[in-house]
Write a protein that holds these residues in place. Sequence first.
Motif, short mmCIF file in Angstrom:
data_model
loop_
_atom_site.label_atom_id
_atom_site.label_comp_id
_atom_site.label_asym_id
_atom_site.label_seq_id
_atom_site.Cartn_x
_atom_site.Cartn_y
_atom_site.Cartn_z
N CYS A 1 2.54 32.16 71.06
CA CYS A 1 3.83 32.47 70.45
C CYS A 1 5.01 32.25 71.41
O CYS A 1 4.98 32.68 72.56
CB CYS A 1 3.80 33.93 70.01
N SER B 1 10.27 40.25 80.73
CA SER B 1 8.85 40.17 80.37
C SER B 1 8.25 41.53 80.03
O SER B 1 8.78 42.59 80.40
CB SER B 1 8.07 39.55 81.55
N SER C 1 2.62 38.83 82.20
CA SER C 1 2.41 39.16 80.79
C SER C 1 3.40 38.34 79.96
O SER C 1 4.09 37.46 80.48
CB SER C 1 2.61 40.66 80.56
N TRP C 2 3.47 38.64 78.67
CA TRP C 2 4.34 37.91 77.75
C TRP C 2 5.76 37.79 78.31
O TRP C 2 6.32 38.74 78.84
CB TRP C 2 4.44 38.63 76.42
N LEU D 1 9.40 37.59 77.12
CA LEU D 1 10.00 38.04 75.86
C LEU D 1 11.39 37.48 75.62
O LEU D 1 11.85 37.42 74.48
CB LEU D 1 10.06 39.57 75.84
N LYS E 1 2.79 33.58 79.13
CA LYS E 1 3.29 34.01 80.45
C LYS E 1 4.14 32.95 81.14
O LYS E 1 4.53 33.11 82.30
CB LYS E 1 2.14 34.43 81.40
N SER F 1 7.30 32.27 76.40
CA SER F 1 6.11 32.41 75.56
C SER F 1 5.19 33.55 75.98
O SER F 1 5.21 34.02 77.12
CB SER F 1 5.32 31.09 75.58
N ASP F 2 4.35 33.94 75.02
CA ASP F 2 3.28 34.92 75.30
C ASP F 2 2.24 34.37 76.26
O ASP F 2 1.40 35.12 76.76
CB ASP F 2 2.57 35.31 73.99
N GLU G 1 5.28 31.35 65.82
CA GLU G 1 4.24 32.22 66.36
C GLU G 1 3.06 31.44 66.95
O GLU G 1 2.26 31.99 67.71
CB GLU G 1 3.73 33.16 65.26
N ARG H 1 8.71 33.35 71.92
CA ARG H 1 9.58 34.43 71.44
C ARG H 1 11.06 34.20 71.71
O ARG H 1 11.91 34.88 71.12
CB ARG H 1 9.17 35.77 72.09
#
Length: 324
Positions: free
Chosen positions: A196, A262, A244-245, A247, A216, A213-214, A172, A198
């Motif tokens: 983070c 994302s 944005s993140w 995922l 971006k 990653s978060d 995280e 992910r």
Amino acid sequence: MSLAFVNALECKEPHSDEIWSVAWTANNTAVSASADGTVKQWDSTSGQASMSRPPHNLAIVSLSVSPDGKYALYNGLDGTTCLWDLQTDTVVGRHESYDRSAVQGAEPSYSVSLNPKGTTYAGTSSSGNVNIYSANPDSFGTREAILASGRNRHGMHCVHSPDGARVALSNEAGQVFIFDLESEALTSTYSSHAMCVRSLAWSYDGQLLLTASDDKRLILHDVRSTPSGKPGSGAVATLTGHSSWVLSTSISPDGRLAVSGSADKTIKVWDLSARAAVSTLQESGEVWSVSWSPKPPAPGSAGAFISGGQDGHVRWWRSAGASG
């Protein structure tokens, strides 16, 4: 150069909640795990569900499929891990990793990964460790090793290298760790991300690891292991463009392309040698998982992948050619 991908198929009976993980199997089926507590297998020709497990009482947060497409390992939010035989539609292994009455110091698993060799599986925990468990149905869930990252941060994702010799862990805090399974040693640590991480994806030759990653960004790491044991050079490229993140990510079988999903409601396809996005696809919601077809693309084709996310639909995307 840009590549065109078309939405070639959509599942017929979507999940009732968002999909958190998808996998395209060697048998040309898709498997999806959802926040609705179900895991389903889909026919990649018709989009029909061919098998489904009864709903778990909590979300299914992690999914891992064997290279031969015969088994799916999945894990619930509470840490209940199951091994599903996709040939017989039976659960041949079940382990409650949160049960501290059975094992002293037991840690609930979050992300799980089935070793390609099939004998063990890995599970992340909130303590920063990767636990290695038996995947043998007769001893399923017996803890065989604890791999310590040395960082007491929640493990977001773990995934084995294609040869089953190493396992990668992300946490995280944005750190990535690689362990050698034979020696149980931590061989590499990367702090390329500020937030983070992910999702992790190995190239099929095991030389590259892509992290999502978060922050971006996706970062490509050289993780080659040399005979001397010296690790690869680490971060070699940064892929930017999501707003944005990020995922989820997956690398194509030929190693040329990567795909990412994302929270910005887009899917991007990346040319890894050019370090650039070559296609952007708009989705209706956050894209929580993507997975390339393990079948090498036909000559002149860029291949195919599946996606799953906020709207509960599995979608199949196929290359429609390139434009200069």
